[in-house]
Design a protein around this motif. Structure first.
Motif, PDB file in Angstrom:
ATOM      1  N   GLY A  84       0.838  -1.189   0.000  1.00  0.00           N
ATOM      2  CA  GLY A  84       0.000   0.000   0.000  1.00  0.00           C
ATOM      3  C   GLY A  84       0.873   1.239   0.000  1.00  0.00           C
ATOM      4  N   TRP A  85       0.579   2.162  -0.895  1.00  0.00           N
ATOM      5  CA  TRP A  85       1.422   3.359  -1.047  1.00  0.00           C
ATOM      6  C   TRP A  85       1.535   4.108   0.265  1.00  0.00           C
ATOM      7  N   ASN A  86       2.739   4.574   0.529  1.00  0.00           N
ATOM      8  CA  ASN A  86       3.015   5.225   1.800  1.00  0.00           C
ATOM      9  C   ASN A  86       4.153   6.212   1.607  1.00  0.00           C
ATOM     10  N   ALA A 104      11.155 -10.636  -7.003  1.00  0.00           N
ATOM     11  CA  ALA A 104      11.016 -10.488  -8.454  1.00  0.00           C
ATOM     12  C   ALA A 104      10.296  -9.211  -8.843  1.00  0.00           C
ATOM     13  N   GLY A 105       9.465  -8.678  -7.949  1.00  0.00           N
ATOM     14  CA  GLY A 105       8.725  -7.475  -8.298  1.00  0.00           C
ATOM     15  C   GLY A 105       8.244  -6.735  -7.065  1.00  0.00           C
ATOM     16  N   LEU A 106       8.160  -5.414  -7.190  1.00  0.00           N
ATOM     17  CA  LEU A 106       7.580  -4.559  -6.160  1.00  0.00           C
ATOM     18  C   LEU A 106       6.479  -3.723  -6.795  1.00  0.00           C
ATOM     19  N   TRP A 107       5.267  -3.870  -6.253  1.00  0.00           N
ATOM     20  CA  TRP A 107       4.143  -3.059  -6.707  1.00  0.00           C
ATOM     21  C   TRP A 107       3.759  -2.099  -5.587  1.00  0.00           C
ATOM     22  N   PHE A 108       3.483  -0.870  -5.942  1.00  0.00           N
ATOM     23  CA  PHE A 108       2.963   0.100  -4.983  1.00  0.00           C
ATOM     24  C   PHE A 108       1.540   0.450  -5.412  1.00  0.00           C
ATOM     25  N   TRP A 109       0.579   0.203  -4.515  1.00  0.00           N
ATOM     26  CA  TRP A 109      -0.816   0.390  -4.893  1.00  0.00           C
ATOM     27  C   TRP A 109      -1.498   1.423  -3.996  1.00  0.00           C
ATOM     28  N   GLN A 110      -2.499   2.087  -4.572  1.00  0.00           N
ATOM     29  CA  GLN A 110      -3.227   3.140  -3.870  1.00  0.00           C
ATOM     30  C   GLN A 110      -4.271   2.522  -2.958  1.00  0.00           C
ATOM     31  N   ALA A 111      -4.072   2.679  -1.665  1.00  0.00           N
ATOM     32  CA  ALA A 111      -5.022   2.168  -0.665  1.00  0.00           C
ATOM     33  C   ALA A 111      -5.809   3.325  -0.069  1.00  0.00           C
ATOM     34  N   GLY A 112      -6.898   2.985   0.610  1.00  0.00           N
ATOM     35  CA  GLY A 112      -7.738   4.019   1.199  1.00  0.00           C
ATOM     36  C   GLY A 112      -7.007   4.865   2.224  1.00  0.00           C
ATOM     37  N   ARG A 113      -6.080   4.263   2.959  1.00  0.00           N
ATOM     38  CA  ARG A 113      -5.353   4.982   3.999  1.00  0.00           C
ATOM     39  C   ARG A 113      -3.935   5.359   3.579  1.00  0.00           C
ATOM     40  N   SER A 114      -3.678   5.305   2.285  1.00  0.00           N
ATOM     41  CA  SER A 114      -2.359   5.714   1.799  1.00  0.00           C
ATOM     42  C   SER A 114      -2.112   7.194   2.102  1.00  0.00           C
ATOM     43  N   GLN A 115      -0.871   7.507   2.377  1.00  0.00           N
ATOM     44  CA  GLN A 115      -0.462   8.888   2.565  1.00  0.00           C
ATOM     45  C   GLN A 115      -0.063   9.448   1.205  1.00  0.00           C
ATOM     46  N   PRO A 143      14.309  -6.314  -9.511  1.00  0.00           N
ATOM     47  CA  PRO A 143      12.858  -6.438  -9.410  1.00  0.00           C
ATOM     48  C   PRO A 143      12.150  -5.547 -10.431  1.00  0.00           C
ATOM     49  N   GLU A 144      11.041  -6.026 -10.934  1.00  0.00           N
ATOM     50  CA  GLU A 144      10.203  -5.199 -11.794  1.00  0.00           C
ATOM     51  C   GLU A 144       9.353  -4.291 -10.909  1.00  0.00           C
ATOM     52  N   LEU A 145       9.317  -3.016 -11.234  1.00  0.00           N
ATOM     53  CA  LEU A 145       8.577  -2.045 -10.447  1.00  0.00           C
ATOM     54  C   LEU A 145       7.272  -1.687 -11.157  1.00  0.00           C
ATOM     55  N   ALA A 146       6.208  -1.519 -10.368  1.00  0.00           N
ATOM     56  CA  ALA A 146       4.917  -1.133 -10.939  1.00  0.00           C
ATOM     57  C   ALA A 146       4.159  -0.290  -9.928  1.00  0.00           C
ATOM     58  N   THR A 147       3.319   0.592 -10.438  1.00  0.00           N
ATOM     59  CA  THR A 147       2.409   1.359  -9.588  1.00  0.00           C
ATOM     60  C   THR A 147       0.984   1.083 -10.041  1.00  0.00           C
ATOM     61  N   LEU A 148       0.095   0.916  -9.086  1.00  0.00           N
ATOM     62  CA  LEU A 148      -1.297   0.571  -9.364  1.00  0.00           C
ATOM     63  C   LEU A 148      -2.206   1.610  -8.727  1.00  0.00           C
ATOM     64  N   SER A 149      -3.131   2.135  -9.501  1.00  0.00           N
ATOM     65  CA  SER A 149      -3.894   3.307  -9.082  1.00  0.00           C
ATOM     66  C   SER A 149      -5.015   3.013  -8.105  1.00  0.00           C
ATOM     67  N   ASP A 150      -5.426   1.748  -7.978  1.00  0.00           N
ATOM     68  CA  ASP A 150      -6.528   1.427  -7.072  1.00  0.00           C
ATOM     69  C   ASP A 150      -6.533  -0.069  -6.768  1.00  0.00           C
ATOM     70  N   LEU A 151      -7.454  -0.460  -5.904  1.00  0.00           N
ATOM     71  CA  LEU A 151      -7.548  -1.859  -5.481  1.00  0.00           C
ATOM     72  C   LEU A 151      -7.954  -2.762  -6.629  1.00  0.00           C
ATOM     73  N   LYS A 152      -8.841  -2.298  -7.492  1.00  0.00           N
ATOM     74  CA  LYS A 152      -9.269  -3.108  -8.637  1.00  0.00           C
ATOM     75  C   LYS A 152      -8.077  -3.457  -9.527  1.00  0.00           C
ATOM     76  N   SER A 153      -7.191  -2.493  -9.747  1.00  0.00           N
ATOM     77  CA  SER A 153      -6.005  -2.756 -10.563  1.00  0.00           C
ATOM     78  C   SER A 153      -5.136  -3.826  -9.917  1.00  0.00           C
ATOM     79  N   LEU A 154      -5.047  -3.785  -8.594  1.00  0.00           N
ATOM     80  CA  LEU A 154      -4.273  -4.799  -7.875  1.00  0.00           C
ATOM     81  C   LEU A 154      -4.902  -6.176  -8.050  1.00  0.00           C
ATOM     82  N   VAL A 155      -6.202  -6.269  -7.876  1.00  0.00           N
ATOM     83  CA  VAL A 155      -6.891  -7.555  -8.021  1.00  0.00           C
ATOM     84  C   VAL A 155      -6.723  -8.097  -9.435  1.00  0.00           C
TER      85      VAL A 155
END
Length: 248
Positions: A84-86, A104-115, A143-155
């Motif tokens: 969760g993005w922080n 192998a990979g790090l994803w940073f995703w937008q959570a409801g309580r992200s700062q 590692p492959e890096l990725a950013t995900l804008s919301d929970l749906k993208s993560l799922v």
């Protein structure tokens, strides 16, 4: 032979003539004062590394002659960690540890309580942290890096992973088992919330999508501590395998 210094050659530049960019060249000649004719190691972050002889160097770049090359197989079990993005001051430190622990990979995703808000793309400043760690520990993979804008993208992105775990601080959750949960074949996705934790609805969405919930123990861990512990357990589990490398 003493320690051979390592330098990063991006995949798109991994061909003859082998030429390092100006940044790596400055480190080679200005910082390390590498003499002409010396042997150095290049790696591309995609499983290739090799030994090279330094032919020439100036401020624009360094020309190297290939002596030998090795292509490394991927591990039979790869770990991706979705955080969760922080706005954490320890993010750079965590990027380095991910390389050392063969993530192998790090994803940073937008959570409801992200700062704050996760960037649309991984930041350019993150890549040098990965490279520096790979030079130190000699991991040929970045590692492959990725950013995900919301929970749906993560799922949606999680669906290709056969083993998916939500590391959650809810009371009574089953403790993660490094060997049973993280060992053996089959890639693993490990999801953690931001510093403020997951919202209940987020956890329920992930559970409904097929994530198995696990605990990291009785203490409430900080964002980077939980991530490091999860990566460390997965790394330890891989060391127990009789054959770490993927089968052809």
């Amino acid at each position: 032979m003493g320690r051979i210094n390592s330098f990063y050659c991006p995949p798109e530049r991994w061909n003859e003539p082998f030429v390092l960019d100006s940044g790596e060249t400055q480190h080679l000649i200005k910082v390390l004062r590498t003499p002409l004719g010396a042997t150095v190691r290049l790696f591309d972050g995609q499983g290739r590394d090799g030994l090279f002889r330094l032919i020439s160097a100036d401020r624009k770049g360094a020309l190297l002659e290939l002596k030998s090359v090795t292509v490394h197989d991927r591990l039979q079990t790869e770990l991706v960690v979705a955080l969760g993005w922080n706005k954490a001051g320890r993010r750079d430190w965590l990027l380095e540890k991910a390389v050392e622990l063969e993530v192998a990979g790090l994803w940073f995703w937008q959570a409801g309580r992200s700062q704050g808000h996760v960037p649309e793309q991984p930041k350019d400043s993150w890549q040098p942290k990965l490279v520096a760690a790979a030079k130190q520990c000699a991991n040929p993979w970045l590692p492959e890096l990725a950013t995900l804008s919301d929970l749906k993208s993560l799922v949606d992105a999680s669906k290709r992973y056969p083993r998916r775990f939500l590391l959650w601080e809810a009371p009574g959750e089953k403790l993660i088992d490094p060997v049973l949960d993280l060992g053996g074949k089959g890639n693993v996705l490990m999801v953690l919330g931001p510093e403020g934790g997951l919202e209940r609805a987020e956890a329920e969405t992930l559970i409904s999508a097929g994530f198995m919930t696990r605990s990291l123990g009785s203490r409430v861990l900080r964002w980077e501590t939980a991530a490091l512990l999860g990566m460390g357990l997965a790394f330890w589990a891989k060391q127990q395998l009789p054959d770490k490398l993927a089968q052809p």
